[in-house]
Design an enzyme around this catalytic site. Structure first.
Site, PDB file in Angstrom:
ATOM      1  N   CYS A 130     100.105  32.311  -1.482  1.00 43.96           N
ATOM      2  CA  CYS A 130      99.813  32.749  -2.856  1.00 43.96           C
ATOM      3  C   CYS A 130     101.100  33.073  -3.621  1.00 43.96           C
ATOM      4  CB  CYS A 130      98.825  33.915  -2.874  1.00 43.96           C
ATOM      5  SG  CYS A 130      99.344  35.385  -2.010  1.00 43.96           S
ATOM      6  N   HIS A 150      93.386  38.926  -1.853  1.00 43.92           N
ATOM      7  CA  HIS A 150      93.482  38.930  -3.315  1.00 43.92           C
ATOM      8  C   HIS A 150      93.268  37.553  -3.926  1.00 43.92           C
ATOM      9  CE1 HIS A 150      96.193  42.512  -2.371  1.00 43.92           C
ATOM     10  NE2 HIS A 150      95.038  42.963  -2.782  1.00 43.92           N
TER      11      HIS A 150
HETATM   12 ZN   LIG Z   1      97.645  36.701  -2.336  1.00 46.52          ZN
END
Ligand SMILES: [Zn+2]
Length: 184
Positions: free
Chosen positions: A146, A77
């Site tokens: 992240c 992502h």
């Molecule tokens: Zn991520």
């Protein structure tokens, strides 16, 4: 993998984020980044059957556990790393694997653009397909950069996923033995 193209695009990307691509520290960066990609995404060029060496289990039918196998992957992502440990257990059904094969198997799946849930189930499925054991348990504990460096910025959250099949799913004693052997 098209390393020349990665280099070109990395240079463009550096310009896009406002970096001075002509300063000394960045001169070789596109080239180094391409080389890093070749390693980080090497899982795309491999299949589980490439690393599997299957042996006859003879009469051994107790649980086999390998714990704390480190892995490094890249979040699909955000294109930011996530990393942690994998614990794998299985109960043989006539076949066992060479001990070094499970870490290699994990790397095949981890060295791709991934999410943690998918690596967990891919490792369990590959073991089921290759040696058809009486049950498999895969637990992954990871930290996601992240989540740590952006987004919610939580530094200590560990994300745990599990895939349990066969006796690991059906039999709570088997499951408890697995948890005990991996130190949970
Ligand atoms: Zn991520």
């Amino acid at each position: 993998m098209d390393l020349k193209k990665i280099e070109e695009l990395t240079k463009e990307w550096l310009v896009a984020i406002g970096a001075n691509v002509n300063r000394e520290g960045l001169e070789e960066t596109p080239n180094r980044h391409a080389a890093a990609c070749e390693h980080l995404f090497s899982g795309y060029t491999k299949e589980p059957k490439d690393v599997f060496k299957v042996f006859d289990a003879e009469k051994f039918d107790e649980m086999i556990v390998i714990r704390d196998i480190e892995f490094y992957s890249t979040c699909e992502h955000h294109l930011i790393p996530f990393f942690g440990k994998v614990h794998v257990g299985y109960i043989p059904n006539g076949k066992i694997l060479g001990a070094s094969k499970i870490p290699r198997l994990i790397d095949i799946f981890a060295r791709r653009l991934q999410n943690q849930e998918r690596i967990t189930s891919q490792v369990a499925n590959a073991l089921n397909e290759m040696i058809n054991p009486k049950g498999v348990g895969v637990i992954i504990e990871a930290k996601h950069l992240c989540m740590m460096a952006r987004g919610v910025e939580k530094q200590n959250a560990t994300f745990t996923t599990s895939a349990l099949t066969g006796l690991f799913k059906k039999n709570s004693n088997t499951r408890m033995e697995f948890m005990r052997l991996i130190g949970k």
